[in-house]
Write a protein that holds these residues in place. Structure first.
Motif, PDB file in Angstrom:
ATOM      1  N   GLN A   1      57.867  52.484  53.598  1.00 58.34           N
ATOM      2  CA  GLN A   1      57.387  50.775  53.830  1.00 58.34           C
ATOM      3  C   GLN A   1      56.009  50.863  53.672  1.00 58.34           C
ATOM      4  O   GLN A   1      55.234  51.791  53.630  1.00 58.34           O
ATOM      5  CB  GLN A   1      57.749  50.836  55.333  1.00 58.34           C
ATOM      6  N   MET A   2      55.741  49.750  53.501  1.00 59.71           N
ATOM      7  CA  MET A   2      54.007  49.374  53.076  1.00 59.71           C
ATOM      8  C   MET A   2      53.408  48.183  53.770  1.00 59.71           C
ATOM      9  O   MET A   2      54.530  47.122  53.815  1.00 59.71           O
ATOM     10  CB  MET A   2      53.717  49.492  51.689  1.00 59.71           C
ATOM     11  N   ALA A   3      52.190  47.991  54.001  1.00 60.74           N
ATOM     12  CA  ALA A   3      51.765  46.628  54.230  1.00 60.74           C
ATOM     13  C   ALA A   3      50.326  46.646  53.573  1.00 60.74           C
ATOM     14  O   ALA A   3      49.852  47.407  53.379  1.00 60.74           O
ATOM     15  CB  ALA A   3      51.662  46.462  55.966  1.00 60.74           C
ATOM     16  N   VAL A   4      49.967  45.131  53.125  1.00 61.48           N
ATOM     17  CA  VAL A   4      48.877  44.999  52.474  1.00 61.48           C
ATOM     18  C   VAL A   4      48.078  44.272  53.205  1.00 61.48           C
ATOM     19  O   VAL A   4      48.263  43.225  53.786  1.00 61.48           O
ATOM     20  CB  VAL A   4      49.291  44.153  51.227  1.00 61.48           C
ATOM     21  N   LEU A   5      46.709  44.530  53.508  1.00 55.82           N
ATOM     22  CA  LEU A   5      45.717  44.069  54.392  1.00 55.82           C
ATOM     23  C   LEU A   5      44.590  43.284  53.582  1.00 55.82           C
ATOM     24  O   LEU A   5      44.206  44.076  52.515  1.00 55.82           O
ATOM     25  CB  LEU A   5      45.219  45.040  55.209  1.00 55.82           C
ATOM     26  N   ASP A   6      44.447  42.151  54.009  1.00 56.51           N
ATOM     27  CA  ASP A   6      43.340  41.612  53.396  1.00 56.51           C
ATOM     28  C   ASP A   6      42.758  40.591  54.112  1.00 56.51           C
ATOM     29  O   ASP A   6      43.250  39.666  54.772  1.00 56.51           O
ATOM     30  CB  ASP A   6      43.822  40.583  51.973  1.00 56.51           C
ATOM     31  N   GLY A   7      41.193  41.033  54.359  1.00 59.24           N
ATOM     32  CA  GLY A   7      40.473  39.911  55.273  1.00 59.24           C
ATOM     33  C   GLY A   7      40.955  40.026  56.537  1.00 59.24           C
ATOM     34  O   GLY A   7      40.774  39.028  57.272  1.00 59.24           O
ATOM     35  N   GLY A   8      41.350  41.284  57.030  1.00 62.74           N
ATOM     36  CA  GLY A   8      41.840  41.431  58.705  1.00 62.74           C
ATOM     37  C   GLY A   8      43.270  40.698  58.656  1.00 62.74           C
ATOM     38  O   GLY A   8      43.707  40.728  59.920  1.00 62.74           O
TER      39      GLY A   8
ATOM     40  N   VAL B   1      48.975  40.741  54.629  1.00 57.51           N
ATOM     41  CA  VAL B   1      49.233  39.448  53.776  1.00 57.51           C
ATOM     42  C   VAL B   1      50.773  39.671  52.960  1.00 57.51           C
ATOM     43  O   VAL B   1      51.211  38.818  52.384  1.00 57.51           O
ATOM     44  CB  VAL B   1      48.151  39.090  52.356  1.00 57.51           C
ATOM     45  N   GLU B   2      50.988  40.861  52.790  1.00 55.20           N
ATOM     46  CA  GLU B   2      52.515  41.269  52.535  1.00 55.20           C
ATOM     47  C   GLU B   2      53.031  42.523  53.207  1.00 55.20           C
ATOM     48  O   GLU B   2      52.056  43.548  53.355  1.00 55.20           O
ATOM     49  CB  GLU B   2      52.456  41.323  51.038  1.00 55.20           C
ATOM     50  N   GLN B   3      53.949  42.510  53.291  1.00 53.86           N
ATOM     51  CA  GLN B   3      54.762  43.952  53.884  1.00 53.86           C
ATOM     52  C   GLN B   3      55.997  43.876  53.484  1.00 53.86           C
ATOM     53  O   GLN B   3      56.808  42.858  53.302  1.00 53.86           O
ATOM     54  CB  GLN B   3      54.653  43.977  55.407  1.00 53.86           C
ATOM     55  N   GLY B   4      56.680  45.206  53.356  1.00 59.22           N
ATOM     56  CA  GLY B   4      58.220  45.539  53.403  1.00 59.22           C
ATOM     57  C   GLY B   4      58.662  46.741  52.504  1.00 59.22           C
ATOM     58  O   GLY B   4      57.603  47.732  52.671  1.00 59.22           O
ATOM     59  N   ASP B   5      59.899  47.005  52.263  1.00 52.94           N
ATOM     60  CA  ASP B   5      59.909  48.083  51.348  1.00 52.94           C
ATOM     61  C   ASP B   5      59.254  48.614  50.234  1.00 52.94           C
ATOM     62  O   ASP B   5      58.599  47.350  49.418  1.00 52.94           O
ATOM     63  CB  ASP B   5      61.648  47.969  51.085  1.00 52.94           C
TER      64      ASP B   5
ATOM     65  N   ARG C   1      58.371  43.389  43.042  1.00 53.31           N
ATOM     66  CA  ARG C   1      58.214  41.946  43.039  1.00 53.31           C
ATOM     67  C   ARG C   1      57.104  41.495  44.143  1.00 53.31           C
ATOM     68  O   ARG C   1      57.473  40.843  45.061  1.00 53.31           O
ATOM     69  CB  ARG C   1      59.454  41.536  43.582  1.00 53.31           C
ATOM     70  N   PRO C   2      55.840  42.041  43.883  1.00 50.87           N
ATOM     71  CA  PRO C   2      54.763  41.496  44.631  1.00 50.87           C
ATOM     72  C   PRO C   2      54.410  40.143  44.738  1.00 50.87           C
ATOM     73  O   PRO C   2      54.817  39.297  43.741  1.00 50.87           O
ATOM     74  CB  PRO C   2      53.547  42.263  43.835  1.00 50.87           C
ATOM     75  N   GLN C   3      54.180  39.518  45.916  1.00 51.79           N
ATOM     76  CA  GLN C   3      54.065  38.006  46.299  1.00 51.79           C
ATOM     77  C   GLN C   3      52.744  37.567  46.284  1.00 51.79           C
ATOM     78  O   GLN C   3      52.535  36.330  46.068  1.00 51.79           O
ATOM     79  CB  GLN C   3      54.945  37.873  47.553  1.00 51.79           C
ATOM     80  N   HIS C   4      51.901  38.234  46.897  1.00 47.33           N
ATOM     81  CA  HIS C   4      50.430  38.110  47.233  1.00 47.33           C
ATOM     82  C   HIS C   4      49.489  38.339  46.141  1.00 47.33           C
ATOM     83  O   HIS C   4      49.749  39.611  45.482  1.00 47.33           O
ATOM     84  CB  HIS C   4      50.033  38.554  48.615  1.00 47.33           C
ATOM     85  N   PRO C   5      48.706  37.640  45.722  1.00 48.98           N
ATOM     86  CA  PRO C   5      47.638  37.952  44.615  1.00 48.98           C
ATOM     87  C   PRO C   5      47.034  39.194  44.943  1.00 48.98           C
ATOM     88  O   PRO C   5      46.569  40.065  43.815  1.00 48.98           O
ATOM     89  CB  PRO C   5      46.452  36.805  44.519  1.00 48.98           C
ATOM     90  N   THR C   6      46.402  39.478  46.252  1.00 49.06           N
ATOM     91  CA  THR C   6      45.997  40.865  46.531  1.00 49.06           C
ATOM     92  C   THR C   6      46.845  42.083  46.171  1.00 49.06           C
ATOM     93  O   THR C   6      46.329  42.921  45.541  1.00 49.06           O
ATOM     94  CB  THR C   6      45.709  40.888  47.838  1.00 49.06           C
ATOM     95  N   THR C   7      48.035  42.121  46.705  1.00 44.81           N
ATOM     96  CA  THR C   7      49.118  43.068  45.920  1.00 44.81           C
ATOM     97  C   THR C   7      49.091  43.068  44.524  1.00 44.81           C
ATOM     98  O   THR C   7      48.983  44.334  44.034  1.00 44.81           O
ATOM     99  CB  THR C   7      50.538  42.862  46.532  1.00 44.81           C
ATOM    100  N   ARG C   8      49.190  42.022  43.820  1.00 49.40           N
ATOM    101  CA  ARG C   8      49.237  41.996  42.487  1.00 49.40           C
ATOM    102  C   ARG C   8      47.991  42.584  41.625  1.00 49.40           C
ATOM    103  O   ARG C   8      48.212  43.400  40.876  1.00 49.40           O
ATOM    104  CB  ARG C   8      49.475  40.646  41.588  1.00 49.40           C
ATOM    105  N   SER C   9      46.901  42.419  42.404  1.00 49.42           N
ATOM    106  CA  SER C   9      45.774  43.117  41.597  1.00 49.42           C
ATOM    107  C   SER C   9      45.586  44.464  41.912  1.00 49.42           C
ATOM    108  O   SER C   9      45.207  45.406  41.085  1.00 49.42           O
ATOM    109  CB  SER C   9      44.379  42.413  42.406  1.00 49.42           C
ATOM    110  N   PHE C  10      46.199  45.152  43.015  1.00 48.74           N
ATOM    111  CA  PHE C  10      46.162  46.552  43.452  1.00 48.74           C
ATOM    112  C   PHE C  10      47.203  47.322  42.359  1.00 48.74           C
ATOM    113  O   PHE C  10      47.006  48.286  41.920  1.00 48.74           O
ATOM    114  CB  PHE C  10      46.792  46.731  44.764  1.00 48.74           C
ATOM    115  N   LEU C  11      48.331  46.352  42.037  1.00 47.94           N
ATOM    116  CA  LEU C  11      49.284  46.992  41.422  1.00 47.94           C
ATOM    117  C   LEU C  11      49.047  46.842  39.738  1.00 47.94           C
ATOM    118  O   LEU C  11      49.633  47.519  39.036  1.00 47.94           O
ATOM    119  CB  LEU C  11      50.751  46.082  41.485  1.00 47.94           C
ATOM    120  N   ALA C  12      47.873  45.876  39.366  1.00 51.33           N
ATOM    121  CA  ALA C  12      47.870  45.758  38.015  1.00 51.33           C
ATOM    122  C   ALA C  12      47.799  46.945  37.232  1.00 51.33           C
ATOM    123  O   ALA C  12      48.484  47.154  36.015  1.00 51.33           O
ATOM    124  CB  ALA C  12      46.846  44.848  37.695  1.00 51.33           C
ATOM    125  N   ALA C  13      46.919  47.974  37.500  1.00 48.62           N
ATOM    126  CA  ALA C  13      46.536  49.049  36.591  1.00 48.62           C
ATOM    127  C   ALA C  13      47.633  50.054  37.006  1.00 48.62           C
ATOM    128  O   ALA C  13      48.326  50.871  36.108  1.00 48.62           O
ATOM    129  CB  ALA C  13      45.399  49.746  36.861  1.00 48.62           C
TER     130      ALA C  13
END
Length: 375
Positions: free
Chosen positions: A236-243, A246-250, A257-269
Motif C-alpha cells: 500500500q502507499m500514500a502520497v504526501l504533498d504540502g502536509g 493527496v493520493e493513497q491505495g494499492d 493509474r495515478p490520479q494526482h499531479p504530484t504522483t504523476r511527477s514522481f512516476l514520470a521517470a
C-alpha cells in the motif's frame, strides 16, 4: 528459518504478503500538526487532516518531497511528537494522549530504523543490538540468545565484535534493523532507511525488510522520496504533498493509474512515462500536416501481455512507430508503458485510442512530431 521471537513472546503470524481484511494496527484519524509561530506570527502547518490506516502485517510506503511532512508523520506514530488535532492509534492505543511515562511500553512494540543508522560508535555490533534489551532490564542469557539470533537474521554473525567505524553502510543498516527488532516489535518504522546507500546495497536491505515482513509478520511503515523503494517493497502507499495525503491505495493501482499531479511527477521517470529526449525535444503542441501523434499507452490488467499493437496494426491498417517504453511487473502483476507515434492525422489517432480504450488500456496524447523526424 526467520521465526525468532524472544523468549516469552509468541511468534508473529506470517504475513504472506496478503493484507486484505486485516484490521489497522496503525491509524491516523483527522491528524493535524502545527509547530510554533514563525517571525510573521503564523504557525507552521506540517500536517493537515491526515487519515491513514496501516493494515496489520502490511508494508505501507509514504512518499513525498522534502518538507511534505513525512518525518513529522513518523514521529507522531512513535510518540516523539504530539498532534495538534486528531488521533494516532497504534495497536489499539491512542499514543497522542499518553503521557511520556506510559509511552515506554508502547514503544516496545515499535522499532525504528534511521537514515543515518544512529549507532553508538563505542559499542560493538553485539552491544548495539543488545542496547534496547539492556534498557528494559532483560537478563544476560536472554540478551545473548536474542542478539545472536538477530545477528544471524541480518547476516552479521562474523561481525559481532566489530565497531561501526569498521562496517560498510549496508552493514551498519543491518545492525540498525537488528537493533530495531530486539524487543520483538509488532511495527517497524523506517525513516529513509536506504537513502544513504548505493543501489545494490539498497536492494539487499529492501529484500531483508521484505523477508522480515513476510516471515515474521512485522508491519512496516516506511517513508521515502523514491518511487523505486515503494515499488520494491510496499503493498500500500500514500502520497504526501504540502502536509496532506493527496493520493493513497494499492501500489499497483497508484502506479498504473495515478490520479494526482504530484504522483504523476514522481512516476514520470520511474516507470518510463516520459518520452525519450530525442522525442521530447521535437514535441509540438499543435497538429499539422505531416505530423505523427505521440501517444503514451499504459498496459495493465488482462490485456497487459496481449499483442495489442499487432492487432491494431492489422485491424486499423496503422503502421505504429514505437518510440520508447518499458515492461515490468509491480506486485507480481505485469505492467508496461509504451510511447508510440501514430501517423495519419487526428482521425486515425482517435480510432487508435478508441481501439485501446475498448481493451482497458489507458492512453494519453503527449503531442506531435514531424513524421520525417525518425526517418
Amino acid at each position: 528459518m526467520m521465526n525468532i521471537p524472544s523468549p516469552g513472546h509468541p511468534p508473529q503470524p506470517p504475513a504472506g504478503g496478503a493484507v486484505a481484511g486485516r484490521s489497522a494496527i496503525i491509524r491516523l484519524a483527522g491528524v493535524g500538526k502545527q509547530f510554533p509561530a514563525r517571525k510573521d506570527g503564523q504557525p507552521v502547518e506540517a500536517l493537515s487532516d491526515i487519515d491513514l490506516d496501516v493494515p496489520a502485517g502490511s508494508v505501507l510506503g509514504v512518499i513525498g518531497r522534502s518538507g511534505a511532512g513525512k518525518s513529522t508523520l513518523i514521529r507522531l506514530v512513535n510518540g516523539l511528537e504530539k498532534p495538534t488535532s486528531g488521533q494516532v492509534i497504534v495497536d489499539g492505543v491512542d499514543v497522542s494522549r499518553l503521557p511520556e511515562n506510559k509511552l515506554r511500553a508502547v514503544r516496545r512494540n515499535i522499532g525504528m530504523i534511521f537514515q543515518h543508522f544512529n549507532l553508538l560508535s563505542s559499542r560493538t555490533v553485539f552491544d548495539n543490538i543488545a542496547l534496547p534489551l539492556e534498557v528494559e532490564g532483560a537478563a544476560a542469557p536472554v540478551i545473548r540468545e536474542r542478539v545472536e539470533r538477530l545477528m544471524s537474521l541480518v547476516g552479521l554473525d562474523d561481525k559481532r565484535s566489530r565497531y561501526p567505524a569498521e562496517l560498510s553502510g549496508g552493514q551498519k543498516q543491518r545492525v540498525g534493523i537488528a537493533r530495531a527488532l530486539a524487543t520483538n516489535p509488532k511495527v517497524l518504522l523506517s525513516d529513509e532507511a536506504t537513502s544513504a546507500l548505493d543501489p545494490e546495497t539498497t536492494h539487499s536491505i529492501l529484500s531483508l525488510l521484505s523477508a522480515i515482513n513476510r516471515e515474521l509478520g512485522v508491519t512496516i511503515l516506511l517513508i521515502t522520496h523514491e518511487m523505486a523503494v515503494i515499488r520494491a517493497i510496499a503493498q500500500q502507499m500514500a502520497v504526501l504533498d504540502g502536509g496532506r495525503v493527496v493520493e493513497q491505495g494499492d501500489v499497483f493501482d497508484v502506479f498504473t493509474r495515478p490520479q494526482h499531479p504530484t504522483t504523476r511527477s514522481f512516476l514520470a521517470a520511474e516507470t518510463g512515462r516520459a518520452p525519450p529526449s530525442f522525442v521530447a525535444d521535437r514535441l509540438a503542441h499543435e497538429d499539422a500536416p505531416g505530423m505523427e501523434t505521440v501517444i503514451r499507452i499504459i498496459f495493465r490488467g488482462r490485456f497487459a501481455t496481449h499483442p495489442v499493437l499487432a492487432q491494431v496494426s492489422r485491424e486499423l491498417d496503422i503502421d505504429v512507430n514505437i518510440l520508447g517504453g518499458t515492461i515490468d511487473a509491480i506486485g507480481g502483476k505485469p505492467f508496461g508503458v509504451l510511447i508510440v507515434g501514430v501517423p495519419g492525422g487526428r482521425d486515425l489517432s482517435e480510432r487508435f485510442v478508441s481501439f485501446l480504450a475498448a481493451r482497458d488500456l489507458d492512453t494519453e496524447v503527449l503531442g506531435y512530431v514531424p513524421a520525417s523526424a525518425f526517418a
